[in-house]
Design a protein around this motif. Structure first.
Motif, PDB file in Angstrom:
ATOM      1  N   VAL A   1     -50.565  48.451 -15.552  1.00  0.00           N
ATOM      2  CA  VAL A   1     -49.244  47.958 -15.941  1.00  0.00           C
ATOM      3  C   VAL A   1     -48.177  48.495 -14.988  1.00  0.00           C
ATOM      4  O   VAL A   1     -48.250  49.635 -14.548  1.00  0.00           O
ATOM      5  N   ASN A   2     -47.180  47.662 -14.683  1.00  0.00           N
ATOM      6  CA  ASN A   2     -46.004  48.011 -13.893  1.00  0.00           C
ATOM      7  C   ASN A   2     -46.330  48.802 -12.623  1.00  0.00           C
ATOM      8  O   ASN A   2     -46.968  48.275 -11.718  1.00  0.00           O
TER       9      ASN A   2
ATOM     10  N   GLN B   1     -38.764  43.285 -14.889  1.00  0.00           N
ATOM     11  CA  GLN B   1     -37.700  44.155 -15.391  1.00  0.00           C
ATOM     12  C   GLN B   1     -36.473  43.353 -15.790  1.00  0.00           C
ATOM     13  O   GLN B   1     -35.808  43.661 -16.788  1.00  0.00           O
TER      14      GLN B   1
ATOM     15  N   ASP C   1     -43.008  43.686 -19.267  1.00  0.00           N
ATOM     16  CA  ASP C   1     -43.887  44.441 -18.374  1.00  0.00           C
ATOM     17  C   ASP C   1     -44.684  43.499 -17.488  1.00  0.00           C
ATOM     18  O   ASP C   1     -44.935  42.351 -17.838  1.00  0.00           O
TER      19      ASP C   1
ATOM     20  N   VAL D   1     -48.284  42.969 -16.223  1.00  0.00           N
ATOM     21  CA  VAL D   1     -49.622  43.387 -16.638  1.00  0.00           C
ATOM     22  C   VAL D   1     -50.662  42.666 -15.795  1.00  0.00           C
ATOM     23  O   VAL D   1     -50.596  41.449 -15.615  1.00  0.00           O
TER      24      VAL D   1
ATOM     25  N   ASP E   1     -44.911  41.374 -22.918  1.00  0.00           N
ATOM     26  CA  ASP E   1     -44.656  42.622 -23.622  1.00  0.00           C
ATOM     27  C   ASP E   1     -45.992  43.340 -23.787  1.00  0.00           C
ATOM     28  O   ASP E   1     -46.862  42.869 -24.519  1.00  0.00           O
ATOM     29  N   PHE E   2     -46.178  44.479 -23.106  1.00  0.00           N
ATOM     30  CA  PHE E   2     -47.473  45.148 -23.081  1.00  0.00           C
ATOM     31  C   PHE E   2     -47.887  45.670 -24.459  1.00  0.00           C
ATOM     32  O   PHE E   2     -49.055  45.604 -24.832  1.00  0.00           O
TER      33      PHE E   2
END
Length: 174
Positions: free
Chosen positions: A13-14, A45, A50, A52, A67-68
């Motif tokens: 992630v990110n 952002q 996020d 992913v 949205d993680f």
């Protein structure tokens, strides 16, 4: 030597995504094509979500803006549903004797049929005592009769075999 960071389970992630370019799918499910990872992170952002990594093994890796926390929750729900639907096959045991009476035999057969309906395997154990060992053919005939009666709903997984003072046969539902 630099210490190696432990691998996290689940998708990257990110900032954990350390590849130059990624195939990006935005929050609406639209394919944005191949972008630099920095640009993809900025887009995520801006959306307040996020970045992913969905398919890490493809070239370039596929990343999605989402949205993680919600993604992890959805995956946990899917996994728990899959666990609920799993059926553990049990092996039930039916014990017989060579001189079993017809009514007792019928009762054992009904129990066996119920086990097959539930999807369980059945281990039929035919126990010999004392001088019954001299008449193993009677036990073998009994198991053959049983095998013929359940042949429509069950298949023989292990043919009748003698182990010490007992003859064993394993049946599985069709």
């Amino acid at each position: 030597m630099r210490p190696v960071a432990p691998e996290k389970d689940g998708p990257r992630v990110n900032e954990d995504i350390r590849i130059r370019e990624v195939q990006l799918i935005d929050q609406d499910g639209q394919n944005r094509g191949v972008l630099a990872t920095r640009d993809a992170l900025l887009l995520a952002q801006e959306a307040g979500l996020d970045l992913v990594e969905i398919a890490p093994n493809s070239q370039p890796p596929v990343c999605k803006i989402l949205d993680f926390g919600r993604f992890k929750y959805q995956n946990q729900k899917k996994a728990s549903e899959a666990r609920k639907k799993q059926k553990v096959v049990e092996v039930k045991e039916i014990k017989l004797r060579p001189g079993i009476d017809t009514h007792d035999y019928d009762v054992k057969m009904r129990a066996m049929l119920r086990f097959f309906e539930e999807g369980d395997k059945v281990k039929v154990t035919l126990r010999f005592r004392g001088r019954e060992m001299a008449h193993q053919d009677i036990g073998y005939k009994l198991l053959q009769k049983l095998k013929e009666e359940v042949s429509t709903i069950a298949k023989v997984e292990a043919e009748p075999m003698l182990e010490g003072r007992q003859m064993i046969m394993i049946l599985a539902p069709r």
